[in-house]
Design an enzyme around this catalytic site. Structure first.
Site, PDB file in Angstrom:
ATOM      1  N   HIS A 103       0.682  15.972   2.576  1.00  0.00           N
ATOM      2  CA  HIS A 103      -0.444  15.346   1.984  1.00  0.00           C
ATOM      3  C   HIS A 103      -1.256  16.080   1.191  1.00  0.00           C
ATOM      4  O   HIS A 103      -1.692  17.055   1.510  1.00  0.00           O
ATOM      5  CB  HIS A 103      -1.243  14.121   2.856  1.00  0.00           C
ATOM      6  N   ASP A 141       3.016   6.720   5.056  1.00  0.00           N
ATOM      7  CA  ASP A 141       4.059   5.964   4.765  1.00  0.00           C
ATOM      8  C   ASP A 141       5.025   6.317   5.570  1.00  0.00           C
ATOM      9  O   ASP A 141       6.485   5.654   5.312  1.00  0.00           O
ATOM     10  CB  ASP A 141       4.601   6.308   3.420  1.00  0.00           C
TER      11      ASP A 141
END
Ligand code: CMC
Length: 428
Positions: free
Chosen positions: A307, A364
């Site tokens: 991320h 996710d």
């Protein structure tokens, strides 16, 4: 005491103010840089070091794994709130009291339908069309049936556009799914809660009594809250930048949906399940895929990992991992890819490649496993993310409009040919 940054260029010093956020984040304000220096700009591809705005909506601390909407922790909201009150919180700044929430919901319900002609548009799509494409097209198409522009000086007009889209978007999302599933395009039931109604619109079968499943509703409520905002990510920045040209809310959102679709952003939830499926088909050899992800000559990345901001852990992923176990247990689903996902996570977290680069599972990684257990098709995972992110996009658009931010228009450093004389075609 206000702080100043000094930069020196060719012996000349320039002073720039440093601004401080409420969580003590510091930023050098370069608004006057070009003016002061006679045209020197900054460059930062991918905006890794650049704040595009000041915002009071969402706070993230990537080192500590903190995510808060308007000051409330994501852990508290995911556990205790419902999606609609989180939407209100994000857009208007505070949690609604019972009366405010009821009015908000009633105003949304009054808009929870679309023109019958929208069905004709849906009819024109091939059944195999990806629902993200259908959803972004339909969101744009809504403009044709609704006022095309919103007077951004009028809070009333903005409110009207906001409740309209909050009413219509779940219908479009459910219909994008029903189109793909070959189900008739039907409405839910406005006497139900916002999420309950959406679940009914998705899953109601034509000739059977609809039985609500509380496990499904609660799981979806949690997932939608966890996805509801994430400050200046790719799709949100897109919504803000498109809206900054005075384009309307619906088309700004449609642009955001397209930005979300990419596998490096919201499309990762679909890509994760496809990756886990591929690993399963390939005999479940997770080590092979860890090696592929580390191999710089191989374009494969471990989807659902890494991320831009979180460099410790993604707090949403933590909550979702626990929820995945709970939901699968409650629904009595035994999904072998959950074990593959856990194995992959364990190996990656012990591997120096992932440790050094601070790569952790993101939101996710486990969300698709829950969606799958709820009976949602793989291609619908990213539209589910879009439905969750809708209030965040709206809140960011609304904030940008209220703050009267200028049109988004980055600069560049030109690296092409310098002046060349035109040579006519027969002389080239
Ligand atoms: N697998 C393997 N290596 C990775 C991964 C990954 N998933 N993510 C980053 N890296 C490596 C990358 O190759 C680079 O290595 P090196 O320093 O040797 O060149 C280093 O880690 C830094 O990566 P980056 O691409 O510079 O980082 P970024 O901040 O630009 O990208 C990211 C962030 C999320 C796009 C990236 O981590 C990624 O592609 N992850 C997989 C896709 C994904 O799961 N996306 C969902 C993000 S969360 C939900 C959302 O925002 O929608």
């Amino acid at each position: 005491m206000s702080r100043i940054a000094t930069i020196e260029i060719d012996g000349k010093k320039f002073e720039l103010p440093i601004i401080k956020g409420t969580e003590n984040e510091l930023a050098i304000d370069i608004k006057k840089l070009r003016l002061l220096t006679g045209g020197i700009t900054t460059i930062d591809s991918g905006f890794k070091n650049t704040g595009s705005c000041e915002s009071a909506i969402t706070f993230m601390d990537g080192e500590k794994g903190i995510l808060r909407y308007r000051g409330y922790s994501i852990e508290d909201l995911a556990e205790k709130a419902n999606f609609l009150e989180v939407a209100y919180l994000l857009i208007f700044g505070d949690l609604p009291n019972a009366e405010e929430l009821e009015k908000f919901h009633n105003d949304i319900k009054a808009q929870a339908h679309v023109d019958e002609d929208v069905k004709k548009i849906i009819d024109g799509f091939p059944k195999a069309a990806h629902p993200m494409g259908v959803l972004s097209s339909l969101t744009s198409a809504l403009v044709a049936f609704n006022p095309t522009s919103v007077n951004v000086d009028s809070e009333e007009e903005m409110y009207d556009a906001i409740v309209r889209i909050l009413g219509k978007f779940p219908v479009l999302t459910a219909w994008a799914y029903r189109k793909q599933a070959g189900l008739p395009l039907e409405y839910g039931d406005n006497s139900l809660g916002y999420v309950e109604n959406f679940v009914k619109m998705m899953f109601k079968k034509p000739a059977a009594e609809y039985e609500p499943n509380q496990v499904v509703i609660d799981a979806l409520n949690k997932l939608l809250i966890l996805h509801a905002d994430h400050e200046q990510n790719c799709s949100t920045s897109t919504v803000r930048i498109v809206g900054s040209s005075n384009a309307g809310l619906f088309v700004s959102l449609s642009a955001g949906i397209n930005a979300l679709w990419g596998p490096l952003h919201g499309g990762a939830n679909q890509a994760v399940i496809e990756m886990l499926e591929a690993i399963k088909e390939d005999g479940g050899d997770t080590k092979k895929y860890i090696s592929k992800a580390k191999d710089k000559t191989d374009s494969f990345r471990l989807m659902g990992f890494g991320h831009r901001v979180y460099k410790n852990f993604d707090p949403r992923a933590k909550i979702i991992k626990v929820a995945a176990d709970e939901v699968l247990n409650a629904l009595g689903v035994d999904d072998p890819i959950l074990d593959i996902a856990k194995g992959l996570e364990k190996e990656a977290l012990e591997d120096s490649y992932f440790i050094e680069r601070k790569l952790y599972p993101n939101v996710d990684f486990y969300s698709g496993i829950i969606y799958r257990a709820l009976g949602i098709s793989t291609e619908m995972f990213t539209p589910m993310f879009a439905l969750g992110r809708l209030p965040g996009w709206i809140a960011q658009w609304h904030e940008m409009r209220v703050r009267k931010e200028p049109i988004g228009r980055p600069r560049q450093v030109y690296i092409g040919e310098t002046y060349r004389e035109f040579i006519s075609a027969n002389k080239r």
